[in-house]
Design an enzyme around this catalytic site. Structure first.
Site, short mmCIF file in Angstrom:
data_model
loop_
_atom_site.label_atom_id
_atom_site.label_comp_id
_atom_site.label_asym_id
_atom_site.label_seq_id
_atom_site.Cartn_x
_atom_site.Cartn_y
_atom_site.Cartn_z
N ASP A 94 0.86 -1.18 0.00
CA ASP A 94 0.00 0.00 0.00
C ASP A 94 0.90 1.23 0.00
O ASP A 94 2.12 1.13 0.06
CB ASP A 94 -0.98 -0.04 1.17
CG ASP A 94 -0.29 0.01 2.52
OD1 ASP A 94 0.94 0.22 2.56
OD2 ASP A 94 -0.98 -0.18 3.53
N GLN A 191 -11.32 7.39 -5.30
CA GLN A 191 -11.87 7.90 -4.04
C GLN A 191 -13.19 8.63 -4.32
O GLN A 191 -13.65 8.66 -5.46
CB GLN A 191 -10.86 8.83 -3.35
CG GLN A 191 -9.62 8.11 -2.80
CD GLN A 191 -9.90 7.29 -1.54
OE1 GLN A 191 -11.04 7.23 -1.03
NE2 GLN A 191 -8.86 6.60 -1.03
N GLY A 218 -11.27 3.83 0.30
CA GLY A 218 -12.19 4.60 1.13
C GLY A 218 -13.50 3.90 1.42
O GLY A 218 -14.46 4.54 1.85
N ASP A 268 -7.83 -7.51 0.02
CA ASP A 268 -6.92 -7.78 1.15
C ASP A 268 -7.66 -7.42 2.42
O ASP A 268 -8.53 -6.55 2.41
CB ASP A 268 -5.65 -6.93 1.06
CG ASP A 268 -5.88 -5.52 1.58
OD1 ASP A 268 -6.49 -4.70 0.85
OD2 ASP A 268 -5.51 -5.24 2.74
N CYS A 306 -12.55 -28.65 5.57
CA CYS A 306 -11.32 -27.89 5.37
C CYS A 306 -10.11 -28.82 5.37
O CYS A 306 -10.05 -29.79 6.12
CB CYS A 306 -11.18 -26.83 6.46
SG CYS A 306 -9.69 -25.83 6.31
N CYS A 308 -6.90 -27.81 6.02
CA CYS A 308 -5.75 -27.25 6.74
C CYS A 308 -5.36 -28.15 7.91
O CYS A 308 -6.16 -28.96 8.36
CB CYS A 308 -6.05 -25.83 7.21
SG CYS A 308 -6.88 -25.76 8.81
N CYS A 311 -7.68 -28.39 10.99
CA CYS A 311 -8.91 -29.18 10.82
C CYS A 311 -8.63 -30.66 10.62
O CYS A 311 -9.43 -31.50 11.02
CB CYS A 311 -9.71 -28.63 9.64
SG CYS A 311 -10.35 -26.98 9.95
N HIS A 337 -5.86 -21.85 9.55
CA HIS A 337 -7.21 -22.23 9.14
C HIS A 337 -7.94 -21.07 8.46
O HIS A 337 -8.57 -21.25 7.40
CB HIS A 337 -8.04 -22.73 10.32
CG HIS A 337 -9.49 -22.81 9.95
ND1 HIS A 337 -9.99 -23.82 9.15
CD2 HIS A 337 -10.54 -21.97 10.17
CE1 HIS A 337 -11.27 -23.61 8.93
NE2 HIS A 337 -11.63 -22.49 9.54
#
Lengths: 378, 378
Positions: A94, A191, A218, A268, A306, A308, A311, A337
């Site tokens: 960013d 914006q 924004g 994100d 799941c 992962c 799990c 997870h």
């Protein structure tokens, strides 16, 4: 450095939603995509290969944090952010603008930029469009964000308009200062708050400058969910079809699916990682808090669908124990997870768009999530 | 359950040092061995497969912590500690006696056992030899430790003698209460402080009872290094040659190599894991603190001879940054490295004993460590 070009191709659409393919200097990315946040050179509580194991292909770094500690010049001297944190894939940084306004002290905003005080040691710093481009270049960001200002919500429309127009002047300075390299990109940031006319004016200014991608900034700053959706519906069609569209800082799973359906390609959010450090877990059947005593004797997995490690190999009772005992492995497993949940959601969305079945997917998604494991993570 | 027997074979000797092979219900262990400490059902900041990746084959769990949270009955209902924490290999549990004396509140010691108050919630509990055996059985410990009392250091010799004799009476009750199963073992614990005659009396009492292994307890509790070595030299020859010998709670690398040279086969200590959470790292050329500013711009690895991820993929500058930014990945990587250092040290010791070159190895070890990366971790 690789000579490959930065490119974006829309390979399928389903309504306003798009399936896309991004090529970068650090490898390809399939969109819609969720980018885990690696604020200070680490996706918190995760080894980089574990982040990649969830399916993540691009992560986000924060210019504000990294310029203060360890410092962009230091990261550059150590070979750039990819090498520093051992993440060879694409990194989006960013511009620093948002976090200067939310974290730093003693801010002074002028046409030139923002002077501020570090929240870490009180030292004075200046961020301008030119300095933000320089820092992101030192970090070796695959995708650099134009330097902008994000006004508070709510704000007077005139204040939002003034802020947006300054951000557009800063977008021009960012475009001019950005060092173009093959496979690297600069994104502009739209914006204008929740005002369609200001969003349109911003979109026109940005497309006239020309960027490799366009962000909607924004939003998710406190406005109602409906206002966010209306703003997206008014704004997204004004952004170039053949460029990636990035909704910054969003959000809950319900926000993401709604934004994908309105043509957003990139996301994100700290939510999956931050929630993982506060015992909260996202699942297909709703969200839950592992601190809750009802998990104490539960031999079942967090989410049976799941893949992962949290799990597949541990019980809810064990995760509850780790949380209560304040063991580091608790945040490690719950973060893993939650990132897996987000990546699986994006993979499901991509599959649905490719098959033209997004509407069916969304109906199932909402019905399943509403089964209710408990209240959503805050 | 496997029908394999618990067995120990000395396969080579070099002076008093032994190379050995342990067979257990949960797999084999080569000795001399270091057991990482997994106090509350997790080796702190480590995934179980990462612990195994360092070469660790057996870990330690703490009866005191696990009986209080999540509770031994709960662990049993969830399939035992191996399944609960996803560690299929051998687990040794201590008896709870040492930690009751160091952590719990309002202790009352009688011939029957110890009543105490939980340091977590103030609840009242009773530990006796019979209850300790029951708890370790509920946890499904591969190796159970007899319930003993560890007197403080320094203490009057008469108090040490009284305590040791009570521990020997408790050792008999432990032996009688222990539920013998194939591949599982009960170890007795030698006590007697730094007094050779008391250690000899204790050794005679224990060997008369007969245990699958023998621990030396009550050392590394504040006595001088030389006193520990002298006690080992007086005690170890009195323990059965054909049984594993375990020095509890030890220690620094320098302690371990000295004890191996005096015939000890097994070790445990929180030092590598705890140091990893306070920015301290063990290396072949001495120990260092990653918080120190001299690492800030260092692109080199923590220890170029180490194969762990912290050393192979990250710079000292990055580790320093993680420590300063208080990122969870800092303790994760430094714990991994320290456990790798300890496991590599044990592998080197085993190789040296097998080759009959322990003396040469020790000379190189001390000379290299003395090169000095800085002060040793506290």
């Amino acid at each position: 450095m690789s000579g490959s070009c930065f490119s974006f191709t829309v390979t399928a659409t389903d309504g306003a939603a798009r399936l896309g393919h991004l090529e970068t200097a650090h490898g390809p990315v399939e969109t819609p995509v969720f980018m885990p946040v690696g604020t200070a050179g680490t996706v918190k509580a995760m080894m980089p290969e574990s982040v990649a194991a969830t399916g993540a292909r691009i992560i986000l770094g924060n210019t504000y944090h990294l310029m203060l500690r360890p410092g962009a010049e230091r990261v550059a001297a150590l070979g750039g952010l990819h090498r520093f944190m051992d993440w060879p894939g694409p990194i989006l940084t960013d511009s620093g603008g948002f976090q200067v306004m939310s974290l730093a002290g003693l801010r002074t905003l002028t046409e030139d930029g923002v002077t501020f005080q570090s929240h870490i040691d009180g030292s004075r710093h200046l961020l301008t469009p030119e300095r933000s481009m320089e820092i992101q270049d030192q970090l070796d960001a695959t995708i650099t964000m134009a330097f902008d200002e994000c006004p508070p919500f709510p704000a007077e429309k005139q204040a939002v308009a003034d802020s947006m127009r300054r951000s557009m002047r800063w977008a021009r300075r960012s475009r001019e200062a950005f060092r173009q390299r093959p496979g690297y990109a600069l994104f502009g940031i739209n914006q204008g708050g929740i005002h369609p006319d200001l969003r349109a004016e911003s979109a026109e200014a940005l497309t006239a400058l020309g960027f490799e991608g366009y962000a909607v900034g924004g939003l998710a700053v406190g406005e109602p969910f409906e206002a966010m959706l209306e703003t997206l519906e008014a704004t997204v069609p004004l952004l170039p079809f053949d460029r990636p569209r990035y909704l910054m800082g969003v959000g809950r799973p319900e926000d993401i699916v709604a934004a994908v359906a309105r043509g957003i390609d990139m996301f994100d959010c700290v939510m999956p990682t931050r929630s993982g450090r506060t015992a909260k877990a996202f699942t297909r059947t709703g969200d839950l808090n592992l601190r809750n005593a009802r998990h104490r004797d539960d031999p079942g997995p967090l989410d049976p669908a799941c893949s992962c490690p949290a799990c597949r190999r541990f019980s809810r009772a064990y995760l509850h124990h780790l949380v209560r005992a304040e063991e580091i492995l608790g945040p490690m497993l719950l973060t893993w997870h939650n990132l897996q949940y987000y990546q699986d959601l994006m993979a499901d969305l991509r599959q649905a768009i490719g098959q033209g079945s997004l509407e069916t997917f969304l109906a199932t998604f909402h019905a399943t999530r509403a089964q209710g494991n408990g209240p959503a993570p805050a």
